[in-house]
Write a protein that holds these residues in place. Sequence first.
Motif, PDB file in Angstrom:
ATOM      1  N   UNK A 756       7.903 -38.873 -28.185  1.00 21.49           N
ATOM      2  CA  UNK A 756       7.298 -38.399 -29.364  1.00 21.49           C
ATOM      3  C   UNK A 756       8.601 -37.327 -29.502  1.00 21.49           C
ATOM      4  N   UNK A 757       8.521 -36.483 -31.483  1.00 19.61           N
ATOM      5  CA  UNK A 757       9.331 -35.947 -31.268  1.00 19.61           C
ATOM      6  C   UNK A 757       9.366 -34.785 -31.209  1.00 19.61           C
ATOM      7  N   UNK A 758      10.126 -33.381 -30.798  1.00 11.72           N
ATOM      8  CA  UNK A 758       9.844 -32.261 -30.007  1.00 11.72           C
ATOM      9  C   UNK A 758      10.043 -31.440 -31.476  1.00 11.72           C
ATOM     10  N   UNK A 759       8.496 -30.165 -30.790  1.00 11.20           N
ATOM     11  CA  UNK A 759       8.501 -29.416 -31.901  1.00 11.20           C
ATOM     12  C   UNK A 759       9.454 -28.847 -33.163  1.00 11.20           C
ATOM     13  N   UNK A 768      11.866 -18.576 -26.494  1.00  4.39           N
ATOM     14  CA  UNK A 768      10.235 -19.216 -26.059  1.00  4.39           C
ATOM     15  C   UNK A 768       9.671 -19.685 -27.078  1.00  4.39           C
ATOM     16  N   UNK A 769       8.170 -20.597 -27.443  1.00  2.00           N
ATOM     17  CA  UNK A 769       7.185 -20.572 -28.212  1.00  2.00           C
ATOM     18  C   UNK A 769       6.084 -20.996 -27.448  1.00  2.00           C
ATOM     19  N   UNK A 770       5.699 -21.828 -27.824  1.00  2.00           N
ATOM     20  CA  UNK A 770       4.356 -21.648 -27.119  1.00  2.00           C
ATOM     21  C   UNK A 770       4.340 -22.956 -26.208  1.00  2.00           C
ATOM     22  N   UNK A 771       4.912 -24.115 -26.687  1.00  2.00           N
ATOM     23  CA  UNK A 771       4.603 -25.095 -26.022  1.00  2.00           C
ATOM     24  C   UNK A 771       5.521 -24.501 -24.333  1.00  2.00           C
TER      25      UNK A 771
END
Length: 1202
Positions: A756-759, A768-771
């Motif tokens: 699956x493509x990465x956000x 950083x992000x929510x992932x």
Amino acid sequence: MMGHTQPEASMIPPHRPSSCPGDRVSEDIQENNCSNTGVILDISTLKMGEVDSEVPPLPPRYRFRDLLLGDQSFHNDDRVQVEFYVNENTFKERLKLFFIKNQRSSLRIRLFNLSLKLLTCLLYIVRVSLDDPTEVAGPSRNHTRFTNTTFKSNEINWELIFWVNRRVPVWAIQVTVALISFLEAMLLTYLSYKGNIWEQIFQVSFLLEMINTVPFIITIFWPPLRNIFVPVFLNCWLAKCALENMINDLHRAIQRTHSAMFNQVLILICTLLCLVFTGACGIQHLERAGKNLSLFDALYFCIVTFSTVGYGDVTPQIWPSQLLVVIMICVALVVLPLQFEELAYLWMERQKSGGNYSRHRAQTEKHVVLCVSSIKIDLLMDFLNEFYAHPRLQDYYVVILCPTEMDIQVRRVLQIPLWSQRVIYLQGSALKDQDLMRAKMDDAEACFILSSRNEVDRTAADHQTILRAWAVKDFAPNCPLYVQILKPENKFHVKFADQVVCEEEFKYAMLALNCVCPATSTLVTLLVHTSRGQEGQMSPEQWQKIYGRCSGNEVYHIRLCDSKFFGEYDGKSFTYASFHAHKKYGVCLIGVKREDNKSILLNPGPRHIMASTDTCYYINITKEENSAFIFKQEESKGVPVGGLYDAPSRLPVHSIIASMGTVAMDLQNPEPAENSCKLALPTENGGGSRRPSIAPVLELADSSAILPCDLLTDPLEDETPHSEEEGFLVQEYVKGYPPNSPYIGSSPTLCHLLQQKAPFCCLRLDKGCKHNSFEDAKAYGFKNKLIIVSAETAGNGLYNFIVPLRAYYRPRKELNPIVLLLDNPPDNHFLEAICWFPMVYYMAGTIDNLDNLLQCGIIYADNLVVVDKESTMSAEEDYMADAKTIVNVQTMFRLFPSLSIITELTHPSNMRFMQFRAKDCYSLALSKLEKIERDKGSNLAFMFRLPFAAGRVFSISMLDTLLYQSFVKDYMIAIARLLLGLDTTPGSGYLCAIKVTEEDLWIRTYGRLFQKLCSSSAEIPIGIYRTESHMFSSSESQVSINVDDCDDTRDRRESWKEKTAHRNSTGSDQSEHPLLRKKSMQWARRLSRKSAKPPSRTERITQQRLNLYRRSERQELSELVKNRMKHLGLPTAGYDEMNDHQNTLSYVLINPPPDTILELNDIVYIIRSDPLAHMPEDLPSGQTGARMRQDYSSETRDETHL
């Protein structure tokens, strides 16, 4: 203009037969075409009383077709005929159209007029030759004989001047010609009359016409004036005017113009002839009353006078002739300087524009056209040296079509006799048909269209190139086109061209392979340059000799049935043919093409059976047609193969006995699987003292013996369970084609992809992000070293950097994380293209900011790629475009000495500043060697620079020769794309590398390695990347070497020397030979003009002090880096400031001779066959997976060796 309407506007009577309207229209059209007066339009009759009322619409059946076909419903309608005339339908206008306006008829009239004028001049010469000045017939028709005693010497016999002896036939012809000329002149005056009669009368041409014609017409009615003198020779000026007008009409008639220079030269020549002829005839006639000169003597006098020689042997004797001489000299002083000034001006303008390429030369000689927006001396010399390096192109002409004025340096070079006879510079635009006609583009053998890479806006430069390509294709559709494009997204616009090189595609692919294959850029550069392999042969350095000799290899092709190299292998496997051809002739067979297939296959494997119609592609120092075959009788005379290799330049012999190629694909982190499986010592022979044996290469493929370490171990890696230590970050990878291509025309390549493509937020490395909450490279915990790319913008070319590093044939656990350090953040279109690739991140920052470098993980990186920035490619001073890049790289070189930095430069000459060492004796010696090779005419004078030889620096301008070579070798671009991974053809192999370890040294020679690889895994080696320890000498102590390091290096070298005492000196380290080292240092000191005296005690103390200063400098830099890392919250444990590899040199050996001794840590470049082409079909899936997992585990166990 609308003219007079025909008076007979006929009304069509009612109840006329249906065929009449059509017949009448046809008759009207025919009458109109015959009279050439206009177009006839028939309209429906309108009643005058209904003008103000609304006109009803025309029914649908009343169409123009019905008018022509004569519809029955029209026979009751009335029509009015209206004629529109283009010109006035008058007698004067018709005459003017015939005599003046119509080019072809006017041309005939002017040609007839010119003939009349020349005839009158000829009749005057005839009359003079028949004239007897002693007999004059006056008005009384009494012939009087004059003698020298008739008048006194100071008196002038005016009767001899006014009267001549004209024979009756001559008079009759002259009267006829005069009458015709008079009538023509009056008619042309009438037709060109514009209201001012005096302006017409006082024209010089009209006055001359009257003077030369009216007297003859009068003699018809008054015979006593038949012998009066008429200055008919003045008609030469009228002939000159008629000639000029005729040339103008000729240009209009044939729609083709000669140059202004041609017209001006013609006018000047005609003016000189008219002056000389007028003066000679006038002086001869006036001297009838004096010295009685002949016409030849008068002509001689005029030539001598106008040339300012003035012998004085012939002079006029009476004052009228002397006065005429004065008048003629004054006229010449006024007229001729004006003509010469105009000619000089046109000559200077022609020198700027370049004139025309002769059509006669274009039809008899071959030429190519080079279209550029601006030309610099480096570009010109690269093209000329590479183009004329091929023997069959020596008779070609090169026509340069450039819109800018010729540069001073270019002008100076084109004045050299070597180029002045073969290179023609034309100033003009490829978008103008007139300039393409000047270059004779329709007769050209090829047209090269190059982009201006120094433009700040490279997209605009591509747009100009596209328009030039379209213009050339529109003007000369049969002319082969060779186009250079900068941006990959613009490539599809010129897809119709015969050969296209996209600069950014090749650049990023080579930079990517440089990270896993060291010196890929050096490999390709040497491969596409034409060289004789003579560089460095006079050097005492052994590495320079073998490196220079190997650089002479190129790729050639030949049909199998016509080849002596490969003809005997018809019906044998490709691997068998490649090994035995290398063993017997020293050539390296790398690819083949079937007759019924247009695709070239690199190493198709042992299952490919050679056919007589196959085209073979091989690497050799020269092509087979230029080779001389010397068989083993030479060896019986005591001449070893190595001796032939080291002997000076008998090129055809060495190309067969020991050919050293120019092709080497390099890998810095080569795949480990091949060493452990293919190069392992055979157990049955390992215990004995005799040399271990290697299995023979089979003539036909044996399925059980092929690919014991096949890369197909990797396809099922996705099914292998992951260990717990890999953590939750490990994602499942799949193999597939990238779903989003950033531009049209990219070649589909099977790659490792995410399921699956990465956000987009996860692609940002430093935020950083929510992932995830990672903000630096350390937090990610990457298993492999990073590859960092520093670029200005995220262009579409960066896509070609990622694809080769994520190709399906690279083991998944060896994929290096890629970090894009960008000056400007990428757009969503680019992120959409890269979000499917695993471990690809980006970060906004620059290389001149230490914090950005530390955040992107430079201390965990193995390679840093510095891409040339578009905004710095153009500078006010040439060669200064790389200043910022060079200084920044030098700073990183000092801060992170263990980092491998690969730099792209705009100008190849600036590579000497990379990793610059001040006052380095060895570097100065290499600089002298470069100048010597350049003076010898080498196209690769820069090849001995250490950064280039090691593949640390690269300039895209080095690849310009790839486009030039494709004119002779149309397969070069296709092979280069396969080598770089830009194209993937089913069944074609790919490039990788293996590293020679101590366990592999039993193989001993490159020839035995060739056999081992061919017999075990069907792989074709094409070269070696060799790294040697080297002691760099400096007059003030080399800053990168200290005494302790030298001692350690010496101890390691002695221990290594004991291990390898059985080797000969063919490929050994230079530091193992004190004699060679001594010669090398003497050579370096001699070239750098340094004294050879041994260092004194004071110098040794100075050297130690400088080494201590160097240590303190490194400690200072180390503290700077660690402080910044602490400030950013990064651990400092990974920073090793003392790991320095500056005391080594590396170089490429392409297709070395079979007896070349293998060295420890040599990287061997191989072309591995396509694993998808050898997928076992008869194995059950479970058994296949078990075998693949087992092979894969062997790969990972030997990971440290590769």
